[in-house]
Write an enzyme that holds these catalytic residues in place. Structure first.
Site, PDB file in Angstrom:
ATOM      1  N   SER A 216      35.807  44.665  39.913  1.00  0.00           N
ATOM      2  CA  SER A 216      37.359  45.000  38.913  1.00  0.00           C
ATOM      3  C   SER A 216      36.625  46.512  37.684  1.00  0.00           C
ATOM      4  CB  SER A 216      37.101  43.523  37.589  1.00  0.00           C
ATOM      5  OG  SER A 216      37.971  42.914  38.548  1.00  0.00           O
ATOM      6  N   GLY A 218      38.652  47.673  34.977  1.00  0.00           N
ATOM      7  CA  GLY A 218      39.401  47.222  34.076  1.00  0.00           C
ATOM      8  C   GLY A 218      41.155  47.760  34.610  1.00  0.00           C
ATOM      9  N   GLY A 221      41.562  49.627  38.298  1.00  0.00           N
ATOM     10  CA  GLY A 221      41.743  48.432  39.691  1.00  0.00           C
ATOM     11  C   GLY A 221      40.521  48.312  39.761  1.00  0.00           C
ATOM     12  N   GLY A 247      40.906  39.019  35.100  1.00  0.00           N
ATOM     13  CA  GLY A 247      40.086  38.960  36.962  1.00  0.00           C
ATOM     14  C   GLY A 247      40.736  37.739  37.134  1.00  0.00           C
ATOM     15  N   ASP A 248      40.500  37.082  36.423  1.00  0.00           N
ATOM     16  CA  ASP A 248      41.151  35.535  36.514  1.00  0.00           C
ATOM     17  C   ASP A 248      41.968  35.551  37.634  1.00  0.00           C
ATOM     18  OD1 ASP A 248      39.254  34.809  35.625  1.00  0.00           O
ATOM     19  OD2 ASP A 248      40.619  33.846  33.982  1.00  0.00           O
TER      20      ASP A 248
END
Length: 306
Positions: A216, A218, A221, A247-248
């Site tokens: 990730s 942020g 992408g 992120g989940d």
């Protein structure tokens, strides 16, 4: 069925304030309370995407009882293992003026050896009906640092694809067990590999044992190094809001794409669109469905294979 594991489940509490000022008293505008922990957030998004999902891990005490009461009317099936300790709370304070979020995470209950053995029995049983498994989040006190490595090996022995989303030494130990996918953020990846350059770091992490590494970045992408190639996936524009759980949602996008047999570029586009749509939602475990539908065809996935 997709299985998600949250060893350190939480009751997620989100406060919204006009502006967060240190050493000051604040009036909270809105309060959102949700069953949480990374794997539970992943499960809720998977269910919204139409996948049957089961959550396991630990829950205990008054907070654990509240978490389970709130989880009961939702789609994920509760297979949490009861412990004597009290489930933690996580507090997210959203600053409306800046759009920033301050996170306060409690450590969680101490898990006894007997409780860990009970969990392993439940986990092995659940693996028999699973299409994929996600191992998510921090380890509660009392759980040995190689626990995720053990869970990865058990999943692989059962022929179940496994995604690992953790950090620090549990990630370092877990990656050596050869998970199918790991999904660190840029900081977690840098601590694992010693490199701040995302592409180099993802390739290094693959050499350490993961079949695929999706990092990730942020608002920028994701970057992914996989057996089928290397890609960067980016949203059309940065979005402002509460990033808790973004992120989940990316993990849910990757897992759903895996079980549906999507190609890697399609999985990454889904993960980025879900992540951005989650930033626009009020709390973790949810995403703005209209924003997701609009964003998905706009995600740019670029082949950056050497």
């Amino acid at each position: 069925m997709i299985l998600t594991v949250t060893l350190n489940a939480a009751l997620d509490i989100t406060y919204q304030v006009p502006a967060l000022t240190p050493h000051a008293t604040h009036r909270v505008g809105e309060v959102h309370e949700r069953p949480g922990g990374k794997g539970i957030n992943v499960a809720r998004v998977l269910c919204a995407l139409g996948h049957e999902t089961v959550v396991t891990g630990f829950a205990g005490g008054h907070t654990g009882a509240v978490l389970r009461e709130m989880l009961a009317p939702l789609a994920p099936r509760d297979a949490l293992v009861t412990v004597a300790g009290t489930t933690r709370r996580t507090i997210a304070v959203v600053d409306d003026a800046s759009g920033d979020t301050t996170q306060l995470n409690e450590p969680g209950p101490t898990v006894t050896p007997e409780e860990w053995t009970a969990f392993l029995t439940a986990y092995d049983s659940l693996l028999t009906g699973a299409e994929a498994v996600a191992l998510c989040g921090s380890l509660p006190p009392g759980i040995h640092v190689g626990a995720y490595a053990d869970l990865v090996r058990r999943a692989r022995a059962s022929g179940v694809p496994v995604l690992l989303d953790t950090s620090g030494e549990p990630l370092r130990r877990g990656i050596a067990a050869r998970p199918d996918v790991i999904k660190p953020n840029a900081d977690e990846l840098a601590r694992l590999t010693g490199s701040r350059e995302p592409l180099r770091a993802t390739r290094d992490a693959r050499r350490r044992g993961a079949h695929a590494v999706v990092a990730s970045l942020g608002p920028d992408g994701l970057v992914a190094a996989t057996p089928d190639g290397t890609w960067q996936a980016s949203p059309p524009t940065a979005v402002r809001g509460n990033p808790t759980g973004a992120g989940d949602s990316a993990v849910a996008g990757l897992l759903s794409g895996l079980v549906e047999g999507l190609r890697w570029p399609e999985r990454l586009a889904r993960a980025v669109a879900l992540s951005a749509a989650t930033v626009l939602a009020p709390a973790a475990g949810e995403y703005d469905a209209a924003a997701y539908d609009k964003l998905l065809p706009q995600i740019a996935v670029t082949d950056i294979s050497p």
